[in-house]
Every structure is written in C-alpha cells, then in structure tokens.
Design an enzyme around this catalytic site. Structure first.
Site, PDB file in Angstrom:
ATOM      1  N   VAL A   1       0.832  -1.199   0.000  1.00  0.00           N
ATOM      2  CA  VAL A   1       0.000   0.000   0.000  1.00  0.00           C
ATOM      3  C   VAL A   1       0.874   1.260   0.000  1.00  0.00           C
ATOM      4  CG1 VAL A   1      -0.312   0.111   2.531  1.00  0.00           C
ATOM      5  CG2 VAL A   1      -2.088   0.995   1.008  1.00  0.00           C
ATOM      6  N   ASP A   2       2.040   1.187   0.626  1.00  0.00           N
ATOM      7  CA  ASP A   2       2.990   2.315   0.651  1.00  0.00           C
ATOM      8  C   ASP A   2       3.377   2.716  -0.780  1.00  0.00           C
ATOM      9  OD1 ASP A   2       4.691   4.178   1.757  1.00  0.00           O
ATOM     10  OD2 ASP A   2       6.160   2.752   2.507  1.00  0.00           O
TER      11      ASP A   2
ATOM     12  N   THR B   1      -0.482  -6.217   8.148  1.00  0.00           N
ATOM     13  CA  THR B   1      -0.926  -7.587   7.817  1.00  0.00           C
ATOM     14  C   THR B   1      -0.461  -8.058   6.437  1.00  0.00           C
ATOM     15  OG1 THR B   1      -3.059  -6.948   6.861  1.00  0.00           O
ATOM     16  CG2 THR B   1      -2.975  -7.309   9.254  1.00  0.00           C
TER      17      THR B   1
END
Ligand code: ADP
Length: 180
Positions: A40-41, A125
């Site tokens: 996601v980064d 996660t």
C-alpha cells in the site's frame, strides 16, 4: 460494505483501493525509515506523486514503530496522508501494543490537524506478517476507544484491498458492535 454507529461517529469497512478514497486523510502502512516500499505504501506514493516523499525527507528523520507522521496528499483525492508504522510481527505481546499505538497516534494527528475523516489500510498484515484476525480486532477496538472521547472524528473507514481481508474485518466489526 458494513457500517456501524460508534459513540457519535461512523465506523465502516469496505473492500476497495485506498488511493481512491475521498476522506480528508488516508493512512499509510509505512516503514520506520519512511523510505517508501511495496504494497500500500508503494501505491500511495505512486498515486500521490513525488511531493509526498519530498515532504517526508524534509520533515522527518524516520518514524518509530508504533507512531505516525503526517504529510499532504499530493495528487491524491485525500488532502493528507498519515504514515503509520506498524510492527513486523514477532508473536510477542509487544506486537499488539505497537499496532494499537500506530492507529492511536494516527488518530491523534487527525485531531491535531482538524481532520474529521480518515481511511485506514490493514496496517502490518501484508509484508509485516501480522495475522489478520488479531490485527483486525486490535485496529477496530483502538478506533472505538478513541472515538469515545473524540467526537470531532466523524468517520473512520477501513479500506481492505482483498476479499479475504475484507471479510475478516467485517467479522471483527460485527463482533465489536454485537458483543459487549
Ligand atoms: P505492511 O508492511 O504494514 O504489512 P503492506 O502494504 O504489505 O503493509 O500490506 C498492508 C495491507 O495493505 C495488506 O492487506 C495489503 O493487501 C493492503 N494493500 C495493498 N495495496 C493496497 C491498496 N491500494 N489499498 C488498500 N490496501 C492495500
């Protein structure tokens, strides 16, 4: 999508791509060097453009695990990105504290910056290996506890990328609102 009224606010879980969110802020699952990365980064830096990394480099020397820093959102629809650093899962009790603290510090940054809506990804996660069942309970409980005394935050949305993670968060939200 599932939605619940928590104290004076709304807590939601949706399956989507967080880079498309229109809440005032989006959370990022960053690393402690604030160096950018995959997952996601990477998606947030790609979507927001180079101004986000420039701000991180100019403003911060890194960020301890369990804490968070804030930048503008660059080209994203969200005005701010809150870069939170979750723990690399070790199986020790400290993991839960650090994960909870990453969310709580993010929410504190919202309060300090007068941000009333934020979307979070499932911090830690992915590559960091935190089991989703436990992480989802910690995430939602931390938000619920914060909202009790912070009615200025009107909306907290968890944006889960894949259907498996989404379903686990949905179950955790049912547990949180149906249970005690
Ligand atoms: P961490 O290193 O904290 O584990 P990751 O980015 O590896 O962070 O994974 C965190 C979660 O973010 C995972 O559930 C992953 O599927 C999810 N994710 C990846 N891309 C996106 C996206 N564009 N929007 C929302 N969630 C995403």
């Amino acid at each position: 999508m599932m939605q619940a009224a928590i104290h004076q606010s709304v807590l939601e879980v949706v399956q989507s791509d967080i880079t498309q969110e229109e809440t005032e802020a989006i959370g990022n699952a960053a690393n402690s060097r604030l160096a950018g990365g995959g997952g996601v980064d990477g998606a947030i830096h790609r979507g927001g453009g180079p101004s986000i990394m420039a701000e991180l480099k100019a403003g911060y020397k890194g960020c301890p695990t369990g804490s968070a820093v804030i930048t503008g959102g660059g080209n994203l629809k969200a005005k701010y990105v809150v870069h939170a650093v979750g723990p690399v899962y070790s199986g020790k009790p400290k993991d839960a504290e650090l994960l909870s603290s990453a969310y709580r510090k993010s929410l504190e940054l919202c309060t300090q910056n007068k941000i009333s809506s934020i979307s979070f990804p499932s911090i830690a996660t992915g590559v960091y290996g935190y089991p989703v069942e436990e992480a989802s309970r910690i995430a939602l409980k931390t938000v619920k506890d914060y909202l009790k005394d912070h009615h200025e935050i009107k909306l907290v949305r968890f944006v889960l990328f894949d259907s498996t993670t989404y379903r686990v968060y949905e179950e955790a939200l049912k547990e949180l609102t149906g249970g005690k």
